[in-house]
Design an enzyme around this catalytic site. Structure first.
Site, PDB file in Angstrom:
ATOM      1  N   ASP A   1       0.791  -1.229   0.000  1.00 11.04           N
ATOM      2  CA  ASP A   1       0.000   0.000   0.000  1.00 11.04           C
ATOM      3  C   ASP A   1       0.830   1.290   0.000  1.00 11.04           C
ATOM      4  OD1 ASP A   1       0.977  -0.253   2.507  1.00 11.04           O
ATOM      5  OD2 ASP A   1      -0.924  -0.011   3.553  1.00 11.04           O
TER       6      ASP A   1
ATOM      7  N   ARG B   1      -5.290   4.624   6.232  1.00 17.88           N
ATOM      8  CA  ARG B   1      -5.504   4.353   4.814  1.00 17.88           C
ATOM      9  C   ARG B   1      -6.661   5.168   4.270  1.00 17.88           C
ATOM     10  NH1 ARG B   1      -4.254  -0.965   3.299  1.00 17.88           N
ATOM     11  NH2 ARG B   1      -5.287  -0.264   1.410  1.00 17.88           N
TER      12      ARG B   1
ATOM     13  N   TYR C   1       0.003  -3.546  11.338  1.00 21.06           N
ATOM     14  CA  TYR C   1       1.028  -4.594  11.243  1.00 21.06           C
ATOM     15  C   TYR C   1       1.338  -5.001  12.677  1.00 21.06           C
ATOM     16  CZ  TYR C   1       2.184  -3.625   6.339  1.00 21.06           C
ATOM     17  OH  TYR C   1       2.157  -3.490   4.984  1.00 21.06           O
TER      18      TYR C   1
ATOM     19  N   PRO D   1       7.298  -6.406   4.680  1.00 20.89           N
ATOM     20  CA  PRO D   1       6.569  -5.320   4.022  1.00 20.89           C
ATOM     21  C   PRO D   1       6.468  -4.033   4.832  1.00 20.89           C
ATOM     22  CG  PRO D   1       5.052  -7.016   4.774  1.00 20.89           C
ATOM     23  CD  PRO D   1       6.409  -7.396   5.268  1.00 20.89           C
TER      24      PRO D   1
HETATM   25  P1  FAD Z   1       3.412  -9.742  -7.447  1.00 23.41           P
HETATM   26  O1  FAD Z   1       2.620  -8.591  -7.009  1.00 23.41           O
HETATM   27  O2  FAD Z   1       3.471 -10.927  -6.564  1.00 23.41           O
HETATM   28  O3  FAD Z   1       2.844 -10.163  -8.859  1.00 23.41           O
HETATM   29  C1  FAD Z   1       3.175 -11.367  -9.474  1.00 23.41           C
HETATM   30  C2  FAD Z   1       2.128 -11.671 -10.516  1.00 23.41           C
HETATM   31  O4  FAD Z   1       2.564 -12.801 -11.255  1.00 23.41           O
HETATM   32  C3  FAD Z   1       0.786 -12.026  -9.923  1.00 23.41           C
HETATM   33  O5  FAD Z   1      -0.220 -11.319 -10.587  1.00 23.41           O
HETATM   34  C4  FAD Z   1       0.681 -13.532 -10.148  1.00 23.41           C
HETATM   35  O6  FAD Z   1      -0.649 -13.954 -10.371  1.00 23.41           O
HETATM   36  C5  FAD Z   1       1.509 -13.716 -11.376  1.00 23.41           C
HETATM   37  N1  FAD Z   1       2.100 -15.038 -11.490  1.00 23.41           N
HETATM   38  C6  FAD Z   1       2.697 -15.771 -10.536  1.00 23.41           C
HETATM   39  N2  FAD Z   1       3.144 -16.916 -11.034  1.00 23.41           N
HETATM   40  C7  FAD Z   1       2.823 -16.924 -12.348  1.00 23.41           C
HETATM   41  C8  FAD Z   1       3.021 -17.828 -13.385  1.00 23.41           C
HETATM   42  N3  FAD Z   1       3.641 -18.983 -13.200  1.00 23.41           N
HETATM   43  N4  FAD Z   1       2.554 -17.513 -14.606  1.00 23.41           N
HETATM   44  C9  FAD Z   1       1.903 -16.347 -14.837  1.00 23.41           C
HETATM   45  N5  FAD Z   1       1.698 -15.441 -13.870  1.00 23.41           N
HETATM   46  C10 FAD Z   1       2.150 -15.726 -12.643  1.00 23.41           C
HETATM   47  N6  FAD Z   1       3.903  -5.454   0.459  1.00 23.41           N
HETATM   48  C11 FAD Z   1       3.806  -4.414   1.278  1.00 23.41           C
HETATM   49  O7  FAD Z   1       4.525  -3.426   1.075  1.00 23.41           O
HETATM   50  N7  FAD Z   1       2.908  -4.443   2.319  1.00 23.41           N
HETATM   51  C12 FAD Z   1       2.120  -5.531   2.570  1.00 23.41           C
HETATM   52  O8  FAD Z   1       1.359  -5.578   3.522  1.00 23.41           O
HETATM   53  C13 FAD Z   1       2.203  -6.620   1.720  1.00 23.41           C
HETATM   54  N8  FAD Z   1       1.432  -7.714   1.902  1.00 23.41           N
HETATM   55  C14 FAD Z   1       1.504  -8.724   1.017  1.00 23.41           C
HETATM   56  C15 FAD Z   1       0.653  -9.815   1.191  1.00 23.41           C
HETATM   57  C16 FAD Z   1       0.667 -10.853   0.278  1.00 23.41           C
HETATM   58  C17 FAD Z   1      -0.275 -12.011   0.468  1.00 23.41           C
HETATM   59  C18 FAD Z   1       1.564 -10.813  -0.820  1.00 23.41           C
HETATM   60  C19 FAD Z   1       1.585 -11.939  -1.824  1.00 23.41           C
HETATM   61  C20 FAD Z   1       2.416  -9.740  -0.969  1.00 23.41           C
HETATM   62  C21 FAD Z   1       2.394  -8.698  -0.049  1.00 23.41           C
HETATM   63  N9  FAD Z   1       3.227  -7.591  -0.187  1.00 23.41           N
HETATM   64  C22 FAD Z   1       3.133  -6.541   0.645  1.00 23.41           C
HETATM   65  C23 FAD Z   1       4.267  -7.551  -1.193  1.00 23.41           C
HETATM   66  C24 FAD Z   1       3.884  -6.764  -2.410  1.00 23.41           C
HETATM   67  O9  FAD Z   1       2.574  -7.083  -2.782  1.00 23.41           O
HETATM   68  C25 FAD Z   1       4.911  -7.122  -3.470  1.00 23.41           C
HETATM   69  O10 FAD Z   1       6.192  -6.671  -3.052  1.00 23.41           O
HETATM   70  C26 FAD Z   1       4.623  -6.533  -4.813  1.00 23.41           C
HETATM   71  O11 FAD Z   1       3.336  -6.870  -5.229  1.00 23.41           O
HETATM   72  C27 FAD Z   1       5.650  -7.078  -5.797  1.00 23.41           C
HETATM   73  O12 FAD Z   1       5.214  -6.904  -7.091  1.00 23.41           O
HETATM   74  P2  FAD Z   1       5.541  -7.966  -8.220  1.00 23.41           P
HETATM   75  O13 FAD Z   1       4.854  -7.458  -9.423  1.00 23.41           O
HETATM   76  O14 FAD Z   1       7.004  -8.182  -8.278  1.00 23.41           O
HETATM   77  O15 FAD Z   1       4.928  -9.349  -7.737  1.00 23.41           O
END
Ligand code: FAD
Length: 660
Positions: free
Chosen positions: A50, A278, A286, A362
């Protein structure tokens, strides 16, 4: 079973979280042929990351949706620290500004990940003319790189097999059982209207269909459990910590006075709590879960954690204040793991970004920001190389620049988590406890890192910094020409006026994310004949048919298509005339659209928005000026004199494909 179809694309992006969407946004803005697939059938609607740093907002602004985030988000202005007194009762012990004052034209804000994804999706649709859209419910099944073809610019050396999932397969599982409240991936009751379309499940007509995609480049943005990373045989190295945390997004009922402030609360015996106010009256908590501990293997059983366990821990930490809630939008629990990928690319053809190459706690609000910034660094490089505008060698700078950031992030997180999760020291003799002075100091220092503005990229073909001590002295002389624009750091922003219409602009607003390099000519006092002669000479060289500017521009394209020249002069606006005093190359003539009135600016006082004092703030001499090269991602790449034309030409010859 039908035969797989075959297709070609320049760039294939796997994963449509914040990092994948950032990569797709670059492709859309630069007109690169690209596809983006995600195994989920909808975007995120609630929870997860967020916090948005100042730098992320500057980036959003360069893409054209900074204003949407700024308007909708909750603005974080102050941090309150709460600590136990001698009697063990928590009290407000300090207040500090949330963002270091004067650091950026933006301050830190909070808005949940689903909204950020919405803004990206709309932006990608607009800029790609709806040619790039997230292909949902699509899973990669195999990835091969033809090593014999990786050095061939025309080749498509990466082959990925994709399969379309059934609606059931593409619906994410609840991560933690035992709760009726969505723990992350499902619909929030506070969903915005413009997200409704995403709720319609995609047709399953193509379920099971497979496709072989031949790509020039693949970007794996598929999160912490990255399939792409595993397909490449790369690992995340690091460790899990013993700290278990719960997160809840609730609308609270409480007598705690600072519930609308960002708070770091250390209780005497019951652990720590972070309060993040928020949008929509929500508050994120947290909460450190002291009663849940890892087993012998070092892992905690998350399935045993419920919202009641998390919330009662929060109530204990906040006592004697009371807190309750009726509505919980999202919750989760996690064990902090701090890991970095062993490698960020394979053959400079397949890249990993975001959570796929770094995971950490996070709380410092870094995950989404650093992940998006990975792709803000990578996207334009891949785009320019795929279009044949930049040399393939620039791609190596992705790993050298971003792996260091990931490592810095883990170090920062390590320190921050220890201080946040530790017990407060009872007194100066309590060596095992965390001193609250040390915590505040770390918070203040951490604020610079957490803003995203301390990034300082090292030397490479696209950052003209000294590679060895012999070049250091010369570099320092050049850097002294613009002390406020350190090479390797992002181009800071101050207000200047448009010469033609007197409108004030934050200069960074002119550095749009469209894949163009910029040469910023600080023209100095062009009313002085000597300086005017230097400017004229510079422009003459720039406009010569054999100059880097002409040779970098593909035949038939506008002269500002690859490198845009922007000018800031320091003479008085009213004493100067655009057409009389500035050579045509600084405001090029389009045969159908006339002069370009948006390229020459002046450091002068505005009627309504004060004075940006840009020359002083950029540390540039008002008479002599200087020249600065800015990369497409707004990082300062080169600084030199107006007379250093050959040196400037060498910079571009090192990274762009110049026509013979
Ligand atoms: P992600 O946001 O994880 O995106 C990855 C994408 O790839 C997803 O849409 C997924 O569906 C897709 N994907 C995965 N595997 C495959 C595949 N094999 N083939 C095709 N698509 C695939 N950060 C904070 O700062 N505060 C928080 O409170 C917080 N809570 C979180 C809670 C959860 C449950 C999660 C999972 C993450 C949390 N985060 C939090 C971390 C934050 O969301 C991530 O750091 C951020 O989203 C990273 O972005 P990203 O695009 O690298 O990965």
């Amino acid at each position: 079973m039908t035969e797989p179809t075959e297709s070609k694309t320049d760039v294939l992006i796997i994963g449509a979280g914040p990092s994948g969407l950032m990569a797709a946004a670059w492709m859309a803005h630069m007109g690169v042929k690209a596809r983006i697939v995600d195994k989920r059938n909808t975007k995120i609607f609630s929870g997860q990351a967020d916090g948005l740093q100042c730098r992320s907002l500057e980036i959003f602004d360069s893409l054209g949706f900074g204003d949407r985030a700024w308007k909708e988000a909750h603005h974080m202005i102050e941090i309150c620290m709460w600590n136990p007194g001698q009697d063990g009762v928590i009290r407000r012990s300090d207040r500090i500004p949330d963002t270091i004052v004067g650091l950026s034209r933006f301050q830190q804000i909070v808005l949940h990940q689903g909204r950020i994804e919405r803004f990206f999706l709309d932006n990608i649709k607009k800029y790609s003319g709806d040619t790039i859209h997230v292909e949902r419910g699509v899973l990669p099944e195999s990835l091969e790189i033809d090593a014999d073809k990786v050095d061939d610019d025309e080749a498509y050396p990466v082959t990925v097999k994709l399969r379309t999932l059934s609606a059931e397969e593409a619906t994410p599982q609840q991560q933690i059982t035992g709760s009726k409240v969505a723990d992350g991936l499902f619909r929030s009751n506070l969903i915005n209207e413009d997200d409704e379309a995403d709720l319609i499940k995609k047709s399953a007509a193509r379920a099971g269909a497979t496709e072989i995609v031949h790509a020039k480049y693949v970007i794996g943005c598929d999160g912490a459990r990255s399939w792409t990373r595993r397909a490449l045989g790369f690992e995340l190295v690091g460790e899990a910590t013993d700290f278990i945390w719960g997160v809840m997004d609730i609308i609270p009922f409480t007598d705690f006075p600072d519930i609308r402030m960002r708070c770091a609360i250390h209780s005497a015996k019951n652990g720590s709590l972070m309060v993040i106010p928020r949008e929509n009256k929500m508050v994120r908590l947290y909460i450190q879960l002291k009663e849940v501990t890892p087993d012998a293997s070092g892992r905690a059983d998350r399935s045993k954690i419920t919202p009641d366990i998390i919330f009662s821990a929060a109530q204990k930490i906040l006592a004697p204040y009371k807190i309750d809630y009726e509505y919980c939008d999202w919750w989760t629990a996690y064990q902090i793991g701090q890991r970095v990928g062993t490698s960020f690319d394979a053959h400079n053809r397949v890249f990993l970004a975001g959570d796929a190459v770094h995971t950490h706690s996070p709380k410092a609000g870094q995950g989404m920001n650093v992940s998006m910034q990975d792709c803000y660094n990578l996207g334009w490089k891949v785009g320019l190389v795929a279009q044949g505008i930049a040399k393939r060698s620039i791609l190596s700078s992705y790993q050298s620049e971003r792996r260091q950031i990931a490592q810095d992030l883990i170090d920062f997180d390590h320190k921050f988590s220890r201080l946040f999760s530790g017990r407060p020291a009872k007194d100066v003799m309590d060596a095992e406890g965390v001193s609250m002075e040390e915590f505040k100091d770390a918070f203040l220092k951490g604020n610079m890192f957490a803003s995203g503005l301390s990034v300082n990229y090292g030397p490479s073909t696209i950052v003209a910094k000294p590679g060895d001590a012999a070049e250091q002295e010369d570099f320092e002389k050049k850097q002294a020409l613009a002390t406020g624009l350190p090479v390797g750091m992002r181009f800071n922003s101050f207000k200047v006026l448009n010469q033609a219409d007197a409108r004030p602009w934050h200069f960074q607003e002119r550095l749009k994310a469209d894949g163009r390099f910029r040469v910023v000519l600080f023209a100095g006092d062009i009313l002085k004949p000597e300086q005017k002669a230097r400017v004229d000479k510079f422009c003459e060289l720039l406009d010569a048919p054999a100059s880097f500017l002409h040779r970098a521009t593909p035949e038939g394209q506008a002269i500002d298509g690859v490198i845009e020249v922007l000018t800031i002069h320091s003479s008085k606006r009213v004493d100067t005339e655009l057409l009389r005093d500035f050579p045509a190359i600084l405001h090029p003539l389009d045969p159908h659209r006339g002069w370009d009135y948006d390229k020459v600016f002046v450091d002068d006082v505005s009627y309504h928005e004060g004075y940006g004092d840009a020359y002083k703030n950029y540390g540039v001499d008002r008479e002599r000026g200087c020249v600065v090269v800015v990369r497409p991602d707004q990082y300062v790449a080169w600084v030199g004199e107006l007379d250093d034309f050959e040196h400037l030409e060498r910079y571009f010859a090192g990274c762009l494909v110049l026509r013979a």
